[in-house]
Design a protein around this motif. Structure first.
Motif, mmCIF file in Angstrom:
data_model
loop_
_atom_site.group_PDB
_atom_site.id
_atom_site.type_symbol
_atom_site.label_atom_id
_atom_site.label_comp_id
_atom_site.label_asym_id
_atom_site.label_seq_id
_atom_site.Cartn_x
_atom_site.Cartn_y
_atom_site.Cartn_z
ATOM 1 N N THR A 84 -8.376 13.281 29.170
ATOM 2 C CA THR A 84 -7.149 13.531 29.931
ATOM 3 C C THR A 84 -5.918 13.146 29.125
ATOM 4 O O THR A 84 -4.921 13.879 29.093
ATOM 5 C CB THR A 84 -7.185 12.757 31.265
ATOM 6 O OG1 THR A 84 -8.340 13.136 32.013
ATOM 7 C CG2 THR A 84 -5.931 13.042 32.080
ATOM 8 N N LYS A 85 -5.980 11.991 28.449
ATOM 9 C CA LYS A 85 -4.846 11.534 27.647
ATOM 10 C C LYS A 85 -4.569 12.504 26.497
ATOM 11 O O LYS A 85 -3.420 12.931 26.297
ATOM 12 C CB LYS A 85 -5.121 10.141 27.092
ATOM 13 C CG LYS A 85 -3.991 9.590 26.230
ATOM 14 C CD LYS A 85 -4.250 8.159 25.804
ATOM 15 C CE LYS A 85 -5.314 8.082 24.734
ATOM 16 N NZ LYS A 85 -5.437 6.701 24.164
ATOM 17 N N LEU A 86 -5.607 12.860 25.767
ATOM 18 C CA LEU A 86 -5.430 13.752 24.621
ATOM 19 C C LEU A 86 -4.966 15.134 25.070
ATOM 20 O O LEU A 86 -4.078 15.731 24.443
ATOM 21 C CB LEU A 86 -6.741 13.882 23.832
ATOM 22 C CG LEU A 86 -7.141 12.710 22.946
ATOM 23 C CD1 LEU A 86 -8.473 12.992 22.259
ATOM 24 C CD2 LEU A 86 -6.070 12.432 21.901
ATOM 25 N N PHE A 87 -5.554 15.641 26.153
ATOM 26 C CA PHE A 87 -5.193 16.992 26.580
ATOM 27 C C PHE A 87 -3.785 17.027 27.157
ATOM 28 O O PHE A 87 -3.083 18.041 27.020
ATOM 29 C CB PHE A 87 -6.200 17.544 27.594
ATOM 30 C CG PHE A 87 -6.297 19.040 27.560
ATOM 31 C CD1 PHE A 87 -6.931 19.680 26.501
ATOM 32 C CD2 PHE A 87 -5.727 19.819 28.553
ATOM 33 C CE1 PHE A 87 -7.002 21.062 26.451
ATOM 34 C CE2 PHE A 87 -5.798 21.199 28.506
ATOM 35 C CZ PHE A 87 -6.442 21.826 27.450
ATOM 36 N N THR A 88 -3.348 15.936 27.770
ATOM 37 C CA THR A 88 -1.972 15.856 28.250
ATOM 38 C C THR A 88 -1.007 15.917 27.070
ATOM 39 O O THR A 88 0.008 16.632 27.109
ATOM 40 C CB THR A 88 -1.753 14.555 29.040
ATOM 41 O OG1 THR A 88 -2.610 14.544 30.181
ATOM 42 C CG2 THR A 88 -0.303 14.442 29.496
ATOM 43 N N ILE A 93 2.597 19.186 23.514
ATOM 44 C CA ILE A 93 2.853 19.805 22.212
ATOM 45 C C ILE A 93 3.070 21.307 22.381
ATOM 46 O O ILE A 93 3.983 21.896 21.778
ATOM 47 C CB ILE A 93 1.694 19.523 21.235
ATOM 48 C CG1 ILE A 93 1.692 18.048 20.828
ATOM 49 C CG2 ILE A 93 1.800 20.414 19.998
ATOM 50 C CD1 ILE A 93 0.494 17.622 20.014
ATOM 51 N N THR A 94 2.245 21.937 23.209
ATOM 52 C CA THR A 94 2.405 23.374 23.481
ATOM 53 C C THR A 94 3.761 23.656 24.126
ATOM 54 O O THR A 94 4.476 24.581 23.718
ATOM 55 C CB THR A 94 1.282 23.873 24.402
ATOM 56 O OG1 THR A 94 0.018 23.695 23.759
ATOM 57 C CG2 THR A 94 1.469 25.359 24.722
ATOM 58 N N ILE A 111 -4.967 18.433 18.268
ATOM 59 C CA ILE A 111 -5.101 17.524 19.410
ATOM 60 C C ILE A 111 -5.853 18.214 20.551
ATOM 61 O O ILE A 111 -6.717 17.604 21.206
ATOM 62 C CB ILE A 111 -3.730 17.016 19.894
ATOM 63 C CG1 ILE A 111 -3.011 16.262 18.772
ATOM 64 C CG2 ILE A 111 -3.897 16.113 21.106
ATOM 65 C CD1 ILE A 111 -3.727 15.014 18.299
ATOM 66 N N HIS A 112 -5.556 19.488 20.801
ATOM 67 C CA HIS A 112 -6.337 20.263 21.778
ATOM 68 C C HIS A 112 -7.808 20.225 21.393
ATOM 69 O O HIS A 112 -8.693 19.990 22.226
ATOM 70 C CB HIS A 112 -5.875 21.732 21.809
ATOM 71 C CG HIS A 112 -4.435 21.950 22.153
ATOM 72 N ND1 HIS A 112 -3.405 21.644 21.288
ATOM 73 C CD2 HIS A 112 -3.847 22.485 23.265
ATOM 74 C CE1 HIS A 112 -2.258 21.975 21.846
ATOM 75 N NE2 HIS A 112 -2.485 22.481 23.049
ATOM 76 N N PHE A 113 -8.059 20.477 20.098
ATOM 77 C CA PHE A 113 -9.434 20.529 19.600
ATOM 78 C C PHE A 113 -10.152 19.194 19.783
ATOM 79 O O PHE A 113 -11.298 19.146 20.253
ATOM 80 C CB PHE A 113 -9.444 20.926 18.122
ATOM 81 C CG PHE A 113 -10.778 20.744 17.467
ATOM 82 C CD1 PHE A 113 -11.774 21.697 17.625
ATOM 83 C CD2 PHE A 113 -11.047 19.612 16.712
ATOM 84 C CE1 PHE A 113 -13.021 21.511 17.045
ATOM 85 C CE2 PHE A 113 -12.282 19.430 16.119
ATOM 86 C CZ PHE A 113 -13.271 20.376 16.281
#
Length: 245
Positions: A84-88, A93-94, A111-113
């Protein structure tokens, strides 16, 4: 220096983040200032650095997960929180690149990856040494997908791009999760159950400790380095033509 860590892993990750900052700075020079010298070298350099960073991420994940399994202290909630932290951060970034750059929006960057890979890693962990086989499957499929285009953005995660697609950072599951699996496989051999087969006392040296410190804070460095680099380019050269105001 944090305890219960393998300093050699932190050291390699520290070197990787230093090289990634250099690679991204060259990308900034190309994007904002039209830098066009030695582009083949820098393209190969970027692939090497990304592979290094993702490989060591796979190693780190497998060590951490193995330790928790061996100690019967596995809590999937912690991995969901990390995802959740990384995807947020990835979504931010997007949004930021889409809002402030005139082109090159990052839809599925590193980071998505890494966010997705942390979930895939849990699934593939059970395959142990078989992950070497699966790694090559991901790499081969990635090679087959390379250059394929379909007029939809929904397959970006897999490595299939729409026509005329351009982004500043792109790490699809195929082939990059293959590199992550290679790291997991390496860890399975040399860090069985999360325990190192070797001792690297040299990394307790003060110089190496500084690199290790960077390796322990790669996410923070990754988040702040681009605003700093772009800010310096704005101060020095203006570069407002590539920024949506």
């Amino acid at each position: 220096m944090q305890k219960n860590r393998y300093l050699e892993i932190d050291f390699v990750r520290g070197i990787a983040i230093i090289l990634m900052v250099i690679s991204n700075f060259v990308t900034d020079l190309k994007y904002f200032l039209g830098y066009s010298e030695n582009l083949l070298f820098w393209s190969i350099f970027a692939l090497f650095v990304a592979s290094m960073f993702i490989f060591i991420s796979g190693v780190s994940f497998n060590i951490s997960f193995s330790k928790k399994v061996a100690s019967n202290n596995l809590n999937y909630k912690n991995y969901f929180i990390r995802f959740t932290k990384l995807f947020t951060i990835a979504i931010l970034i997007t949004i930021i690149t889409g809002s402030f750059l005139t082109s090159g929006t990052i839809y599925f960057g590193i980071i998505h990856f890494l966010a997705i890979s942390g979930i895939f890693g849990i699934i593939f962990y059970r395959f142990k040494k078989m992950n070497l086989f699966f790694a090559f499957i991901f790499l081969i499929i990635g090679f087959l997908f390379n250059g394929n285009v379909l007029d939809t953005p929904y397959l970006l995660i897999f490595g299939i791009m729409p026509r005329n697609f351009y982004t500043l950072d792109y790490f699809p599951i195929f082939p990059w999760f293959g590199i992550y699996l290679l790291g997991m496989n390496f860890s399975e051999k040399y860090y069985k159950n999360g325990v190192s087969r070797y001792s690297f006392e040299i990394f307790k040296n003060k110089f190496f400790n500084k690199i290790c410190f960077l390796g322990q804070n790669t996410l923070f460095i990754y988040i702040i380095h681009q605003p700093i680099l772009v800010g310096l380019l704005i101060l020095k050269y203006g570069i407002f033509s590539k920024i949506a105001l």
